[in-house]
Design an enzyme around this catalytic site. Sequence first.
Site, PDB file in Angstrom:
ATOM      1  CG  HIS A 187       6.483   3.698 -32.722  1.00 31.07           C
ATOM      2  ND1 HIS A 187       6.313   3.420 -31.244  1.00 31.07           N
ATOM      3  CD2 HIS A 187       6.659   2.515 -33.284  1.00 31.07           C
ATOM      4  CE1 HIS A 187       6.585   2.133 -31.020  1.00 31.07           C
ATOM      5  NE2 HIS A 187       6.724   1.599 -32.196  1.00 31.07           N
ATOM      6  CE  LYS A 255      14.025   4.228 -16.552  1.00 36.85           C
ATOM      7  NZ  LYS A 255      12.738   5.028 -16.739  1.00 36.85           N
ATOM      8  CG  PHE A 259      17.840  -2.755 -22.565  1.00 34.62           C
ATOM      9  CD1 PHE A 259      17.773  -3.759 -23.008  1.00 34.62           C
ATOM     10  CD2 PHE A 259      18.981  -1.768 -22.628  1.00 34.62           C
ATOM     11  CE1 PHE A 259      18.853  -4.603 -23.490  1.00 34.62           C
ATOM     12  CE2 PHE A 259      20.366  -2.504 -23.175  1.00 34.62           C
ATOM     13  CZ  PHE A 259      20.056  -3.928 -23.591  1.00 34.62           C
ATOM     14  CG  HIS A 261       8.356   0.508 -26.151  1.00 37.64           C
ATOM     15  ND1 HIS A 261       6.983   0.900 -26.337  1.00 37.64           N
ATOM     16  CD2 HIS A 261       8.979   1.245 -27.190  1.00 37.64           C
ATOM     17  CE1 HIS A 261       7.022   1.591 -27.533  1.00 37.64           C
ATOM     18  NE2 HIS A 261       8.079   1.808 -28.090  1.00 37.64           N
ATOM     19  NE  ARG A 270      10.414   0.354 -33.274  1.00 35.72           N
ATOM     20  CZ  ARG A 270      10.071   1.577 -32.418  1.00 35.72           C
ATOM     21  NH1 ARG A 270       9.942   2.683 -33.200  1.00 35.72           N
ATOM     22  NH2 ARG A 270      10.053   1.534 -31.154  1.00 35.72           N
ATOM     23  CG  ASP A 312      16.331   4.550 -29.556  1.00 33.61           C
ATOM     24  OD1 ASP A 312      16.569   4.880 -30.825  1.00 33.61           O
ATOM     25  OD2 ASP A 312      15.933   5.317 -28.825  1.00 33.61           O
TER      26      ASP A 312
HETATM   27  C1  LIG Z   1      12.483   4.952 -30.045  1.00 38.70           C
HETATM   28  C2  LIG Z   1      12.100   5.219 -28.438  1.00 38.70           C
HETATM   29  O1  LIG Z   1      11.666   6.291 -28.143  1.00 38.70           O
HETATM   30  S1  LIG Z   1      12.116   3.836 -27.678  1.00 38.70           S
HETATM   31  C3  LIG Z   1      12.486   4.221 -26.092  1.00 38.70           C
HETATM   32  C4  LIG Z   1      13.926   4.869 -25.863  1.00 38.70           C
HETATM   33  N1  LIG Z   1      14.154   5.103 -24.234  1.00 38.70           N
HETATM   34  C5  LIG Z   1      14.971   4.491 -23.797  1.00 38.70           C
HETATM   35  O2  LIG Z   1      15.682   3.441 -24.210  1.00 38.70           O
HETATM   36  C6  LIG Z   1      15.169   4.705 -22.348  1.00 38.70           C
HETATM   37  C7  LIG Z   1      15.238   3.723 -21.082  1.00 38.70           C
HETATM   38  N2  LIG Z   1      13.971   3.096 -21.145  1.00 38.70           N
HETATM   39  C8  LIG Z   1      12.940   3.839 -20.229  1.00 38.70           C
HETATM   40  O3  LIG Z   1      13.149   4.662 -19.537  1.00 38.70           O
HETATM   41  C9  LIG Z   1      11.674   3.244 -20.055  1.00 38.70           C
HETATM   42  O4  LIG Z   1      11.638   1.878 -20.452  1.00 38.70           O
HETATM   43  C10 LIG Z   1      10.509   4.016 -21.174  1.00 38.70           C
HETATM   44  C11 LIG Z   1      10.841   5.392 -20.943  1.00 38.70           C
HETATM   45  C12 LIG Z   1      11.081   3.567 -22.689  1.00 38.70           C
HETATM   46  C13 LIG Z   1       9.232   3.685 -20.934  1.00 38.70           C
HETATM   47  O5  LIG Z   1       8.856   3.752 -19.676  1.00 38.70           O
HETATM   48  P1  LIG Z   1       7.415   3.312 -18.678  1.00 38.70           P
HETATM   49  O6  LIG Z   1       6.530   3.186 -19.589  1.00 38.70           O
HETATM   50  O7  LIG Z   1       7.548   4.238 -17.546  1.00 38.70           O
HETATM   51  O8  LIG Z   1       8.437   1.773 -18.101  1.00 38.70           O
HETATM   52  P2  LIG Z   1       7.749   0.602 -17.504  1.00 38.70           P
HETATM   53  O9  LIG Z   1       6.453   1.101 -16.898  1.00 38.70           O
HETATM   54  O10 LIG Z   1       7.615  -0.429 -18.464  1.00 38.70           O
HETATM   55  O11 LIG Z   1       8.762   0.397 -16.299  1.00 38.70           O
HETATM   56  C14 LIG Z   1       8.631  -0.637 -15.439  1.00 38.70           C
HETATM   57  C15 LIG Z   1       9.781  -0.654 -14.567  1.00 38.70           C
HETATM   58  O12 LIG Z   1      11.005  -1.030 -15.254  1.00 38.70           O
HETATM   59  C16 LIG Z   1      12.010  -0.306 -15.093  1.00 38.70           C
HETATM   60  N3  LIG Z   1      12.618   0.068 -16.220  1.00 38.70           N
HETATM   61  C17 LIG Z   1      12.094   0.414 -17.436  1.00 38.70           C
HETATM   62  N4  LIG Z   1      13.003   0.485 -18.443  1.00 38.70           N
HETATM   63  C18 LIG Z   1      13.987   0.520 -17.799  1.00 38.70           C
HETATM   64  C19 LIG Z   1      15.608   0.470 -18.197  1.00 38.70           C
HETATM   65  N5  LIG Z   1      15.691   0.842 -19.401  1.00 38.70           N
HETATM   66  N6  LIG Z   1      16.564   0.312 -17.319  1.00 38.70           N
HETATM   67  C20 LIG Z   1      16.402   0.018 -15.984  1.00 38.70           C
HETATM   68  N7  LIG Z   1      14.965  -0.088 -15.514  1.00 38.70           N
HETATM   69  C21 LIG Z   1      14.181   0.099 -16.389  1.00 38.70           C
HETATM   70  C22 LIG Z   1      11.168   1.173 -14.780  1.00 38.70           C
HETATM   71  O13 LIG Z   1      12.225   1.849 -13.845  1.00 38.70           O
HETATM   72  C23 LIG Z   1      10.248   0.518 -13.992  1.00 38.70           C
HETATM   73  O14 LIG Z   1      10.648   0.260 -12.757  1.00 38.70           O
HETATM   74  P3  LIG Z   1       9.831   0.759 -11.294  1.00 38.70           P
HETATM   75  O15 LIG Z   1       8.289  -0.093 -11.175  1.00 38.70           O
HETATM   76  O16 LIG Z   1      10.599  -0.042 -10.172  1.00 38.70           O
HETATM   77  O17 LIG Z   1       9.666   2.081 -11.274  1.00 38.70           O
HETATM   78  O1  LIG Z   2       6.339   4.767 -28.987  1.00 34.43           O
HETATM   79  C1  LIG Z   2       7.142   5.112 -27.910  1.00 34.43           C
HETATM   80  O2  LIG Z   2       6.696   5.550 -26.965  1.00 34.43           O
HETATM   81  C2  LIG Z   2       8.538   5.401 -28.390  1.00 34.43           C
HETATM   82  C3  LIG Z   2       8.948   4.832 -29.730  1.00 34.43           C
HETATM   83  O3  LIG Z   2       9.248   3.617 -29.315  1.00 34.43           O
HETATM   84  C4  LIG Z   2       8.960   5.432 -30.972  1.00 34.43           C
HETATM   85  O4  LIG Z   2       8.586   6.766 -30.954  1.00 34.43           O
HETATM   86  O5  LIG Z   2       9.477   4.966 -31.898  1.00 34.43           O
END
Ligand SMILES: CC(=O)SCCNC(=O)CCNC(=O)[C@H](O)C(C)(C)COP(=O)(O)OP(=O)(O)OC[C@H]1O[C@@H](n2cnc3c(N)ncnc32)[C@H](O)[C@@H]1OP(=O)(O)O
Ligand SMILES: O=C([O-])CC(=O)C(=O)O
Length: 375
Positions: A187, A255, A259, A261, A270, A312
Amino acid sequence: MAQGKVLSGAGLRGQVAGKTALSTVGKSGSGLTYRGYDVKDLAEHCQFEEVAYLILQGKLPNQAELDAYKAKLKALRGLPQALKDVLERIPADAHPMDVLRTGCSMLGNLEMEQDFSQQQAATERMLACFPSIICYWYRFSHDGVRIDVETEDDSIGGHFLHLLHGEAPKSLHEQVMHVSLILYAEHEFNASTFTARVCASTLSDMHSCITGAIGSLRGPLHGGANEAAMEMIEGFTSAEHAEQEMMGKLARKEKIMGFGHAIYSESDPRNGIIKAWAARLADDVGDKVLYPVSVRCEEVMWREKKLFCNADFFHASAYHFMGIPTKLFTPIFVMSRLTGWAAHVMEQRADNRIIRPSAEYTGEELRKVTPIAQR
Ligand SMILES: CC(=O)SCCNC(=O)CCNC(=O)[C@H](O)C(C)(C)COP(=O)(O)OP(=O)(O)OC[C@H]1O[C@@H](n2cnc3c(N)ncnc32)[C@H](O)[C@@H]1OP(=O)(O)O
Ligand SMILES: O=C([O-])CC(=O)C(=O)O
């Protein structure tokens, strides 16, 4: 064509930090390709080992190459006694990601990558024996048994399930493992891969790069989200209960793991794939709660926040239906992403400059040290 997400602000978002020929993420809003192949195409037509070969060697293998690759990996499943000794000392309540991090690091002590000509061999060894490391520790610490980690299973996913459950997996489960490992394999410059590349840029060894990447993947904002999602959904007794609880979480601005990305704007490619397999597994086990709960969570998040499931979220129910303990979810991600991490390390090494960005200083102006007696 879907628009890409607007990428700017903190977290280096939107900044190009290097080049890669390995994958594209969200290039057209929601697509994912590995070396030019759509991940959907790969998940439909390939086994994980073919995709690992593609990512690490640069091309899809023909049948003879795949057979040889699998045979080679199969022969590398055993664990040195010194590594088993270390695993046996790690308590049952340790986090399996910490076990894997230690296991990887210990392997690096025992079978050090002497120079970069050994990078493929070091990676193959880890690909073959990470399932052994995690299951050897799990079964010893939880069931008190010293398992034989050298099975005849055809695939990495099958080997893992066999060691975990003590019997050869059914073919549906082995198939789901192929898909899951393919989806998680690579990724681009996600946090853990970037960790590996930063480490590689110092000309460090492969085990150090992978150990660091495991540490980065562990967090709930990255790979740890599949475990956190499972912990949430298993607390919901029905779709209605899920809706109520989710609304409460959103009102409290919590959070919700699984959810959103950093790169994709409207969906994670995916998700649809693993969701379909989760539905099939739900049928297979006669589930009437967890899958409908998961679907309702997805609906609420989209309706209320336009947030979509990432890779996830439906992995949580899919793994659960295969009888995999929640705390082993993120280690499975490692077994797969190891391919992407290692390929990035190789790519970094092939055209290296030490990664060393700058910081905007926000601290004190220059000041004098007050001698300790006067402070
Ligand atoms: C395979 C992987 O690694 S995929 C990622 C797995 N991680 C998660 O599922 C954790 C939950 N998700 C998150 O924390 C985030 O969406 C991340 C870390 C994946 C991406 O973070 P960012 O790029 O900073 O998110 P983004 O800029 O799109 O956020 C926009 C807004 O939506 C909110 N938001 C984003 N994701 C979520 C969530 N899962 N739940 C609630 N609010 C959310 C953010 O808090 C932000 O709000 P704000 O502007 O008031 O602060
Ligand atoms: O690309 C990212 O930031 C996180 C993700 O979805 C991965 O690593 O699979």
